[in-house]
Design a protein around this motif. Structure first.
Motif, short mmCIF file in Angstrom:
data_model
loop_
_atom_site.label_atom_id
_atom_site.label_comp_id
_atom_site.label_asym_id
_atom_site.label_seq_id
_atom_site.Cartn_x
_atom_site.Cartn_y
_atom_site.Cartn_z
N ASP A 141 0.84 -1.21 0.00
CA ASP A 141 0.00 0.00 0.00
C ASP A 141 0.86 1.24 0.00
OD1 ASP A 141 -2.09 -1.63 0.02
OD2 ASP A 141 -2.65 -1.29 2.14
N GLN A 142 1.93 1.18 0.78
CA GLN A 142 2.84 2.33 0.83
C GLN A 142 3.41 2.64 -0.55
OE1 GLN A 142 5.27 0.94 4.21
NE2 GLN A 142 5.46 3.12 4.72
N LEU A 143 3.81 1.55 -1.24
CA LEU A 143 4.37 1.74 -2.60
C LEU A 143 3.32 2.34 -3.53
CD1 LEU A 143 6.45 -1.54 -3.05
CD2 LEU A 143 7.33 0.79 -2.76
N SER A 144 2.09 1.80 -3.45
CA SER A 144 1.02 2.32 -4.32
C SER A 144 0.79 3.79 -4.04
CB SER A 144 -0.28 1.57 -4.07
OG SER A 144 -0.10 0.22 -4.42
N ALA A 145 0.79 4.16 -2.77
CA ALA A 145 0.57 5.55 -2.40
C ALA A 145 1.68 6.43 -2.97
CB ALA A 145 0.51 5.70 -0.88
N LEU A 146 2.92 5.91 -2.89
CA LEU A 146 4.08 6.64 -3.42
C LEU A 146 3.91 6.87 -4.93
CD1 LEU A 146 6.42 7.44 -1.60
CD2 LEU A 146 7.74 5.54 -2.54
N ARG A 198 19.28 7.66 -3.47
CA ARG A 198 19.65 6.40 -2.82
C ARG A 198 19.64 6.54 -1.31
NH1 ARG A 198 22.26 2.50 -6.19
NH2 ARG A 198 22.36 3.47 -8.22
N LYS A 199 20.19 7.71 -0.89
CA LYS A 199 20.19 7.92 0.56
C LYS A 199 19.06 8.88 0.91
CE LYS A 199 24.98 7.24 1.89
NZ LYS A 199 26.23 7.98 2.03
N GLY A 200 18.12 8.41 1.70
CA GLY A 200 17.07 9.30 2.20
C GLY A 200 15.93 9.53 1.25
N GLY A 201 16.01 8.95 0.01
CA GLY A 201 14.88 9.07 -0.91
C GLY A 201 13.69 8.32 -0.36
N ARG A 202 12.49 8.75 -0.75
CA ARG A 202 11.32 8.14 -0.12
C ARG A 202 11.12 6.68 -0.53
NH1 ARG A 202 6.73 12.41 -0.58
NH2 ARG A 202 5.53 10.67 0.25
N LEU A 203 11.55 6.35 -1.71
CA LEU A 203 11.48 4.93 -2.10
C LEU A 203 12.46 4.11 -1.26
CD1 LEU A 203 10.19 2.88 -4.07
CD2 LEU A 203 12.12 3.30 -5.60
N SER A 204 13.66 4.65 -1.11
CA SER A 204 14.67 3.95 -0.31
C SER A 204 14.17 3.75 1.12
CB SER A 204 15.96 4.77 -0.25
OG SER A 204 16.50 4.88 -1.53
N ALA A 222 8.75 -3.71 -5.31
CA ALA A 222 9.47 -2.44 -5.15
C ALA A 222 10.14 -2.03 -6.46
CB ALA A 222 10.51 -2.56 -4.03
N ASN A 223 10.69 -3.00 -7.16
CA ASN A 223 11.32 -2.71 -8.47
C ASN A 223 10.30 -2.17 -9.46
OD1 ASN A 223 14.04 -3.06 -8.31
ND2 ASN A 223 13.91 -5.29 -8.57
N GLU A 224 9.13 -2.80 -9.44
CA GLU A 224 8.04 -2.36 -10.30
C GLU A 224 7.71 -0.90 -10.04
OE1 GLU A 224 5.12 -5.88 -10.78
OE2 GLU A 224 3.95 -4.14 -10.08
N SER A 225 7.61 -0.57 -8.77
CA SER A 225 7.31 0.81 -8.36
C SER A 225 8.37 1.75 -8.87
CB SER A 225 7.29 0.91 -6.83
OG SER A 225 6.03 0.61 -6.36
N LYS A 226 9.62 1.35 -8.72
CA LYS A 226 10.72 2.21 -9.14
C LYS A 226 10.60 2.50 -10.64
CE LYS A 226 15.66 2.64 -8.95
NZ LYS A 226 16.87 1.86 -9.11
N ARG A 243 7.89 2.45 -12.49
CA ARG A 243 6.75 3.33 -12.76
C ARG A 243 7.09 4.77 -12.42
NH1 ARG A 243 2.51 -0.50 -10.24
NH2 ARG A 243 2.31 -2.02 -11.92
N ILE A 244 7.78 4.94 -11.31
CA ILE A 244 8.15 6.30 -10.88
C ILE A 244 9.10 6.93 -11.91
CG2 ILE A 244 9.44 7.57 -9.13
CD1 ILE A 244 8.22 5.59 -7.06
N GLU A 245 10.07 6.11 -12.35
CA GLU A 245 11.02 6.63 -13.35
C GLU A 245 10.31 6.99 -14.65
OE1 GLU A 245 14.01 3.63 -13.38
OE2 GLU A 245 15.29 4.75 -11.98
N ALA A 246 9.36 6.14 -15.04
CA ALA A 246 8.61 6.41 -16.28
C ALA A 246 7.84 7.71 -16.15
CB ALA A 246 7.67 5.26 -16.59
N ALA A 247 7.22 7.95 -15.00
CA ALA A 247 6.46 9.19 -14.80
C ALA A 247 7.37 10.41 -14.91
CB ALA A 247 5.76 9.16 -13.45
N PHE A 248 8.56 10.30 -14.30
CA PHE A 248 9.52 11.42 -14.40
C PHE A 248 10.00 11.61 -15.84
CE2 PHE A 248 10.74 10.88 -9.66
CZ PHE A 248 9.76 11.80 -9.30
#
Ligand code: DAH
Length: 340
Positions: free
Chosen positions: A3-8, A35-41, A62-66, A68-73
């Motif tokens: 859920d946390q990942l989905s929210a992110l 990598r350090k302190g990022g919300r995904l990390s 988690a990889n899937e989320s990463k 998706r996030i990269e694609a959005a950016f």
């Protein structure tokens, strides 16, 4: 955790869609992907606390989320880049400004006239042949039945070159060159440049163009000549113009006739355009002289033929109402661009 990942992911999607500048995008990237302190990390950090059997599944998620996030950016970056380009274009170019018309070249009116003539002959099965502009005295005069002492030479004075050559005064020498090269039946059109030692004025040029028609076969009569030339004149000037054959004299034809076309303005009754004559002179014609056939090695008892020679400038002048022959060579765009 899932859920946390989905929210992110949802948060990133919303923020990436709204971001306007590269700098803001960069800080968003940092916020979520550092990598350090990022919300995904940060979410990933809790991996250690999961039961062993759930870790693999969570890692995959988690990889899937990463991704998706990269694609959005990535999408956001493309959008910002495009917007920047558009803005730059709008600043540099006013797309509503009228274009600068390209100056297109076009065919010279003489070339157009000639092409029209060539097409006419082509459709009737004539071969198009070209001859030398520098001719020998023999082909230009003697072969055409004009001996050295003949007064006809005076009317066709030209530029003499070294070694007995000259600039041809008409396209007629190609009659002889054709008849020497090919046995009858022959039917040719000879377009080309011709020269005379004439002073330049509105109606005379030392350099102009002619075309010669020639047909030699058994049984060719003056009727064939009349029919062909009348048809040609109708094609060139329109069916309502009349063609007239006026008795004349040429050294290489017998009988000979001058070809006239009725004046478009007065239709034969006489006006200022035609100088009161009612008719416009187009050129010469006639039945090929037996001496010409003999010189070419053909028996005038067996073969006969017709020939004519017309001026291309003359045709263009009559068709377009051009009153000065010099216009063709002055390269005035205002004149040339009229003929689209
Ligand atoms: N060659 C002549 C000239 O330039 C024109 C001419 C007359 C051509 C009679 C012909 C012809 O073929 O038959 O004045």
């Amino acid at each position: 955790m899932s859920d946390q990942l989905s929210a992110l992911e949802s948060e990133v999607a919303a923020k990436a869609a709204a971001v306007q500048t590269e700098a803001d995008l960069e800080s968003l990237r940092n916020e979520f992907l550092a990598r350090k302190g990022g919300r995904l990390s940060q979410v990933m950090a809790s991996l250690g606390r999961l039961p062993k059997e759930e870790r693999a599944e969570f890692g995959r998620r988690a990889n899937e989320s990463k991704e998706r996030i990269e694609a959005a950016f990535g999408q956001a970056q493309q959008r910002i880049l495009n917007a920047g380009l558009q803005a730059e274009l709008a600043q540099r170019y006013d797309v509503t400004f009228p274009g600068i018309p390209a100056r297109l070249g076009r065919q010279h009116v003489l070339r157009r006239t000639l092409n029209d003539v060539v097409e006419f002959f082509h459709r009737r099965g004539f071969a198009v042949v070209m001859g030398p502009e520098v001719e020998t005295e023999f082909f230009n005069f003697e072969a055409m039945n004009i001996p050295a002492d003949h007064p006809a030479r005076d009317a066709m004075d030209t530029f003499y070159l070294a070694g007995g050559t000259l600039l041809r005064t008409h396209t007629s020498p190609m009659q002889m060159r054709t008849l020497l090269a090919y046995p009858p039946p022959v039917a040719v059109l000879v377009p080309g440049r011709t020269f005379r030692r004439d002073a330049l004025d509105a109606r005379h040029a030392f350099n102009f163009h002619q075309f010669e028609g020639l047909q030699v076969d058994r049984g060719i009569t003056f009727g064939h000549l009349k029919g062909f030339v009348t048809d040609l004149c109708r094609h060139l000037y329109g069916a309502q113009r009349r063609t007239r054959f006026r008795p004349s004299y040429f050294q290489f034809t017998e009988p000979s006739a001058e070809v006239d076309v009725s004046c478009a303005v007065c239709d034969g009754s006489g006006c200022r355009t035609c100088g009161g004559a009612g008719w416009l002179e187009m050129g010469g014609s006639g039945m090929v002289h037996p001496n010409v056939l003999r010189t070419a090695g053909h028996d005038p008892e067996m073969y006969s033929g017709w020939a004519f020679g017309l001026g291309i400038e003359r045709i263009a002048m009559v068709r377009h109402g051009i009153d000065d022959i010099r216009a063709f060579t002055e390269s005035d765009p205002g004149f040339l661009e009229q003929f689209a």
